[in-house]
Design an enzyme around this catalytic site. Sequence first.
Site, mmCIF file in Angstrom:
data_model
loop_
_atom_site.group_PDB
_atom_site.id
_atom_site.type_symbol
_atom_site.label_atom_id
_atom_site.label_comp_id
_atom_site.label_asym_id
_atom_site.label_seq_id
_atom_site.Cartn_x
_atom_site.Cartn_y
_atom_site.Cartn_z
ATOM 1 N N ASP A 195 -10.972 29.403 -9.731
ATOM 2 C CA ASP A 195 -10.518 28.692 -10.931
ATOM 3 C C ASP A 195 -11.500 28.938 -12.064
ATOM 4 O OD1 ASP A 195 -12.338 27.312 -9.383
ATOM 5 O OD2 ASP A 195 -11.150 25.498 -9.224
ATOM 6 N N CYS A 229 -17.972 21.482 -12.974
ATOM 7 C CA CYS A 229 -17.373 21.471 -11.634
ATOM 8 C C CYS A 229 -17.645 22.776 -10.894
ATOM 9 C CB CYS A 229 -15.868 21.224 -11.726
ATOM 10 S SG CYS A 229 -15.164 20.499 -10.222
ATOM 11 N N HIS A 247 -16.999 25.994 -11.823
ATOM 12 C CA HIS A 247 -16.080 27.117 -11.918
ATOM 13 C C HIS A 247 -16.772 28.377 -12.421
ATOM 14 C CE1 HIS A 247 -12.353 24.238 -12.156
ATOM 15 N NE2 HIS A 247 -13.132 24.013 -11.116
ATOM 16 N N GLU A 274 -8.547 21.882 -13.660
ATOM 17 C CA GLU A 274 -8.941 20.518 -13.996
ATOM 18 C C GLU A 274 -7.820 19.758 -14.696
ATOM 19 O OE1 GLU A 274 -11.482 19.142 -12.889
ATOM 20 O OE2 GLU A 274 -12.767 20.811 -12.284
ATOM 21 N N HIS A 300 -15.102 25.863 -2.948
ATOM 22 C CA HIS A 300 -15.520 24.946 -4.012
ATOM 23 C C HIS A 300 -16.970 24.589 -3.768
ATOM 24 C CE1 HIS A 300 -15.582 21.895 -7.056
ATOM 25 N NE2 HIS A 300 -14.303 22.069 -7.316
ATOM 26 N N HIS A 324 -18.742 17.042 -11.806
ATOM 27 C CA HIS A 324 -18.285 16.366 -13.024
ATOM 28 C C HIS A 324 -19.416 15.570 -13.685
ATOM 29 C CE1 HIS A 324 -13.668 16.603 -12.226
ATOM 30 N NE2 HIS A 324 -14.305 17.608 -11.651
#
Length: 376
Positions: A69, A94, A96, A128, A154, A347
């Site tokens: 992502d 996050c 990415h 997101e 992730h 976050h």
Amino acid sequence: MIDNLFVRIRRDLHKIPELGFQEVKTQKYLLEYIASLDQTRMEVKTWRTGIILRIKGLNPSKTIGYRADIDGLPIDEETDYPFQSTHKGNMHACGHDFHMAIALGVITNIVNHPINDDMVFIFQPAEEGPGGAKPLLESAEFQQWKPDMIFALHIAPEYPVGTIAVKEGLLFANTSELFIDLKGKGGHAAYPHQTIDMVVAACSLVNQLQTIVSRNIDPLDSAVVTVGKITGGTVQNIIAENARIEGTIRTLSPTSMNRVKQRIEALVQGVEVGYECQTTIDYGSNYYQVYNDEVLTADLMQFTEGHNEANLFICKEAMTGEDFGYMLREIPGFMFWLGVNSPFGLHHARLKPDEGAINLAINYIVDYLNYKGNRA
């Protein structure tokens, strides 16, 4: 050195975080790097602000998909990085930027050292929000190159570098945004009997929403209904004509998600009657659960146990959401957590993942692809 290249790429990408479906600079950066590689066995398509890339294998029996992502978050960065975000109000909070750099590292290796099977790499926008996986999955561009299996990672700040945390079955929850607007009748604070007060109505509704998990969901199941924001009114001596409740719903099954929404709608209807007001409900972005294919995940776990750089950790399911779940609903595959050892979590404005995880992840994924793509 190639070992430092993908750290530099991560830092470049960290400077230009863009929100969902606005990833114009990000897409351009990725395309320019991809264009610098040998194009002999590569085909590239764009989809909105995303990219789909196929690399032909030497003797393909299947197509393996890998998704990264690419969007950022609307957060003001508070790290001490010398390569902080240059887009005020946006941050790759996050990870990415890590996801993209790792994917480019894997692509570079597969271009230079081909495997037998075909590979499809997906650089997906808007994870997101509002959600890019589902429309990308349904696109003609993706369907033409639809893989036989797919996987993704992730970053996980809570795990040490080298950790691959994964489990068979459910990994991430079903999620839904929640927005409830209430409209009554405003007026002077000295004459409440001539008004319909939406601050009172909203407060009552928030309390009622908290009964859903405790009284309407099976205690052996899990769900979360969180109200994160309430707005209403204008000044202290005017009774509020409007109020807005914003929150999120998380459940470990699609059935429970439906049940939670049914109860929300019933409670909101009750507020309409009880407070003589008007209401609207908007569920915003909804993400389907991430459910790891048991056979493929067990195979990954077996591979990880024998890997000389990675440490397998069998984790629990989490209430986090990921629209990669839509892809796993259609295509067998899995997602795993990559340990990056940050004192601040996902976050968070001070998230600082350990960059040592980048090259470790590239090596790990390339080794896995050789393990999968060079076997009969």
